[in-house]
Design a protein around this motif. Structure first.
Motif, PDB file in Angstrom:
ATOM      1  N   GLY A 366       0.940  -1.127   0.190  1.00 56.59           N
ATOM      2  CA  GLY A 366      -0.111  -0.332  -0.378  1.00 56.59           C
ATOM      3  C   GLY A 366       1.607   1.216  -0.119  1.00 56.59           C
ATOM      4  O   GLY A 366       2.186   1.346   0.039  1.00 56.59           O
ATOM      5  N   PRO A 368       0.931   5.607   1.172  1.00 60.15           N
ATOM      6  CA  PRO A 368       0.385   6.943   1.337  1.00 60.15           C
ATOM      7  C   PRO A 368      -0.405   7.684   0.364  1.00 60.15           C
ATOM      8  O   PRO A 368      -0.312   7.504  -0.678  1.00 60.15           O
ATOM      9  CB  PRO A 368       0.972   7.677   2.661  1.00 60.15           C
ATOM     10  N   ALA A 369      -2.101   7.356   0.960  1.00 61.90           N
ATOM     11  CA  ALA A 369      -2.981   8.617   0.205  1.00 61.90           C
ATOM     12  C   ALA A 369      -2.353   9.699  -0.700  1.00 61.90           C
ATOM     13  O   ALA A 369      -2.570   9.376  -1.933  1.00 61.90           O
ATOM     14  CB  ALA A 369      -4.518   9.053   1.097  1.00 61.90           C
ATOM     15  N   GLU A 394      -6.069   2.761  -4.495  1.00 59.07           N
ATOM     16  CA  GLU A 394      -4.729   2.625  -4.345  1.00 59.07           C
ATOM     17  C   GLU A 394      -4.716   3.656  -2.799  1.00 59.07           C
ATOM     18  O   GLU A 394      -4.405   3.017  -1.911  1.00 59.07           O
ATOM     19  CB  GLU A 394      -3.267   2.455  -4.671  1.00 59.07           C
ATOM     20  N   ARG A 397      -7.828   2.583  -0.899  1.00 62.68           N
ATOM     21  CA  ARG A 397      -7.998   1.744   0.397  1.00 62.68           C
ATOM     22  C   ARG A 397      -7.665   1.727   1.275  1.00 62.68           C
ATOM     23  O   ARG A 397      -8.336   1.043   3.078  1.00 62.68           O
ATOM     24  CB  ARG A 397      -7.177   0.624   0.037  1.00 62.68           C
ATOM     25  N   GLY A 398      -7.200   2.520   2.351  1.00 66.00           N
ATOM     26  CA  GLY A 398      -6.684   2.555   3.864  1.00 66.00           C
ATOM     27  C   GLY A 398      -7.876   3.988   4.076  1.00 66.00           C
ATOM     28  O   GLY A 398      -7.934   3.909   5.325  1.00 66.00           O
ATOM     29  N   GLY A 399      -9.276   4.453   3.368  1.00 61.77           N
ATOM     30  CA  GLY A 399     -10.054   5.425   4.252  1.00 61.77           C
ATOM     31  C   GLY A 399     -10.127   6.316   3.561  1.00 61.77           C
ATOM     32  O   GLY A 399      -9.038   6.445   2.094  1.00 61.77           O
ATOM     33  N   ASP A 401      -9.649   9.494   0.506  1.00 61.63           N
ATOM     34  CA  ASP A 401      -9.475  10.687   1.023  1.00 61.63           C
ATOM     35  C   ASP A 401      -9.667  11.889  -0.168  1.00 61.63           C
ATOM     36  O   ASP A 401      -9.418  11.575  -1.264  1.00 61.63           O
ATOM     37  CB  ASP A 401      -7.358   9.925   0.983  1.00 61.63           C
TER      38      ASP A 401
END
Length: 616
Positions: A366, A368-369, A394, A397-399, A401
């Motif tokens: 992953g 960073p946004a 991509e 995927r972490g939240g 943004d």
């Protein structure tokens, strides 16, 4: 005459032939009257033999092939056509009735066979299609075919990334997401045999996973396949990297392993050991083409395959001590993102290496946004819309943004899908500019005026240069000025500069605008051809400038038929829908192609906007 074949290779044609249409036409043209043939060169694995097979399919020809085992046997390649004991003159006479001779692996010909091929070219009675592989010694008689200007030479370039993606879809039968396509394209460096080998290994080992088309779409049928994780070390991969693994000098091996376990993080020459052993080893490796040093002094392995193979061969303890981990990439990733941002600010988005983020994605770690948004924006400005959407996903995927969501909206809208863009936004306003907004994509001037709140250059792309007066500089200001004056040649010059700077989509739009501005029909056709060629490289771009390119130049019936053809309907389906004969549909399409400068249906999606499906 009878066709003789002697093929030293077993040619796998299970994957379709694709992406070499221009080269195929050029080869076939070399067989026509008044032509003496052509020489085809390129590295091993690039598809030369397959291209030649397609070019001579159905053609009366004789074939000879050089082989390494027979390089010292006189006339070995021609053993099935002439006796070994004949003289060169006699062999030349015996082959005078051959109309087309295909010479494969000409770099492996014995001296007598090479001399015979050269004399055939000199006399010009037999057309020759000579295939030679780069990277090794070539008989002088063969190289003189092009250095002596006896035959033209076609150096086969690697398949472009867009054609590689098409080949993977058609050949492997699966839809791969853009970052996986990029990874395969980078690793294989144009070697199609290696590409097939890697795809087969990735599938057999279960390394493909589903990636949702959007972070909010749970439907597995709409997902693409992605490859994350290690590289399969197949027999073909080891064969391609044997010269790296065979380096036995301790210092050279240490440098290679250090790079493999730290790359692509920079390794400055000043960081090497003080006694100079690693420095000397580095110089030897650079001289042998195994490492590269960039302008900033960073050292990298020369080929993307080398790192995975070296890492696979390193012991666990050494790997644990030297290898990087995703959490140690923060500084390098920040530097990479900052470099891309500077390129955007300088209006120069030509392709540059950015391996840190690619490594993180390949490892499934992953990104960073913030970095993902920069990569998405850089790709979008280059016209790589599917890649832009992949990077945005991509980052999401972490939240959620906002920057990544915005890039996903812009990529969707510029791909002609405002409905998806609106759904991603959830009805919220977006400051992305009119040329990328759902309202503007409909081409309504009033709605464009209401939504023109962002980038002044969007006004130029939409055809309203007066609204950008005094707000642009450089090539973008030149674009506005040329469009405002209706200067077709100036728009073509602007397009050329935009293309040189990497703005492929903007260049396509400028050429499309030039079509309407040109007074010379030939110049308009040339601009249209360039617009289509560039738009094809923009991964499905469908902006207002491209959508309205040609509809006004067609008759009402042509416009109706071409619109249906652009959606993928066959001539028979169109005939049934419009109650026409199939021949009438074909005639209308032929006339439309002549006006559009298009060769077939493949160009239509980039020339016009298909009808929108109304929601039920």
């Amino acid at each position: 005459m009878t066709t003789f074949e002697r093929d030293a290779k077993t040619l796998d044609t299970s994957w379709p032939f694709t992406g070499r249409e221009d080269e195929l036409r050029l080869l076939r043209a070399s067989f026509t009257a008044g032509r003496h043939g052509i020489v085809l060169t390129g590295p091993a694995g690039r598809g030369k033999t397959r291209l030649v097979t397609e070019a001579v399919r159905g053609t009366d020809c004789a074939k000879v092939t050089g082989t390494p085992e027979a390089r010292h046997i006189r006339f070995a390649a021609f053993a099935h056509l002439v006796p070994e004991t004949v003289s060169l003159h006699e062999a030349l006479q015996q082959l005078s009735g051959v109309r087309l001779l295909v010479v494969d692996d000409a770099h492996l010909l014995d001296d007598a066979s090479a001399a015979l091929v050269h004399q055939l070219a000199v006399h010009g009675r037999t057309r020759l299609l000579v295939v030679s592989t780069d990277g090794g010694p070539i008989p002088a008689a063969v190289s003189r075919l092009w250095t002596g200007e006896l035959l033209p030479r076609l150096a086969l370039e690697p398949l472009p990334r867009e054609e590689t993606a098409r080949l993977l879809t058609d050949g492997a039968g699966i839809d791969l997401e853009p970052l996986t396509v990029n990874r395969l394209h980078l690793l294989c460096q144009g070697d199609l045999r290696l590409l097939r080998d890697l795809v087969a290994a990735v599938r057999e080992r279960g390394l493909l996973t589903r990636v949702p088309a959007t972070p909010w779409d749970p439907d597995p049928d709409s997902a693409e396949w992605a490859w994350r994780g290690p590289l399969p070390i197949t027999a073909a991969v080891r064969e391609h990297t044997a010269h790296v693994l065979d380096r036995r000098h301790p210092a050279e091996r240490a440098v290679l392993e250090r790079l493999a376990l730290a790359e692509p993080l920079p390794l400055g020459p000043d960081e090497l050991d003080p006694d100079g052993a690693e420095r000397d080893a580095l110089e030897h490796l650079e001289a042998d083409g195994l490492v590269r040093v960039d302008d900033r002094g960073a050292v990298r392995l020369a080929h993307p395959l080398h790192g995975p193979v070296l890492r696979d061969a390193v012991g666990r303890l050494r790997a644990r001590r030297l290898s990087r981990t995703p959490d140690r990439c923060a500084l390098a990733l920040d530097a990479e993102g900052a470099a891309l941002t500077r390129r955007i600010e300088r209006a120069d988005v030509r392709a540059v290496p950015a391996p840190v983020g690619e490594w993180l994605v390949a490892e499934g770690a992953g990104v960073p946004a913030g970095y993902a948004a920069v990569r998405a924006g850089f790709a979008r400005l280059r016209g790589e819309l599917r890649e832009a959407a992949a990077w945005a996903r991509e980052g999401l995927r972490g939240g959620d943004d906002p920057s990544c969501r915005r890039e996903l909206v812009l990529a969707a809208a510029q791909s002609g899908d405002p409905t998806t863009a609106h759904e991603i936004l959830g009805g919220r306003p977006d400051g992305g500019g009119a040329a990328t907004r759902p309202a503007a994509a409909r081409g309504d001037a009033e709605e464009v005026s209401e939504t023109l709140t962002g980038d002044a250059y969007d006004a130029v792309r939409l055809g309203f240069p007066e609204r950008a007066a005094g707000r642009l500089t450089g090539v973008f200001a030149a674009h506005a000025d040329a469009l405002g004056r209706g200067d077709g040649p100036a728009l073509d010059r602007v397009a050329a500069e935009l293309e040189e700077r990497g703005f492929l989509l903007f260049a396509a739009e400028a050429h499309a605008q030039a079509v309407r501005a040109h007074r010379d029909p030939r110049a308009a056709r040339t601009a249209r051809t360039r617009a289509v060629a560039l738009a094809r490289r923009c991964q499905g771009a469908r902006t207002p400038a491209l959508s309205g390119l040609v509809l006004g130049e067609l008759t009402a019936r042509q416009r109706q038929i071409v619109t249906l053809a652009a959606t993928g309907l066959s001539n028979r389906q169109i005939a049934e829908k419009l109650t026409l004969s199939v021949r009438t549909v074909g005639n209308h399409l032929y006339g439309a192609y002549a006006r559009l400068g298009a060769g077939d249906r493949g160009a239509l999606p980039w020339l016009m906007e298909p009808p929108r499906v109304q929601p039920a």
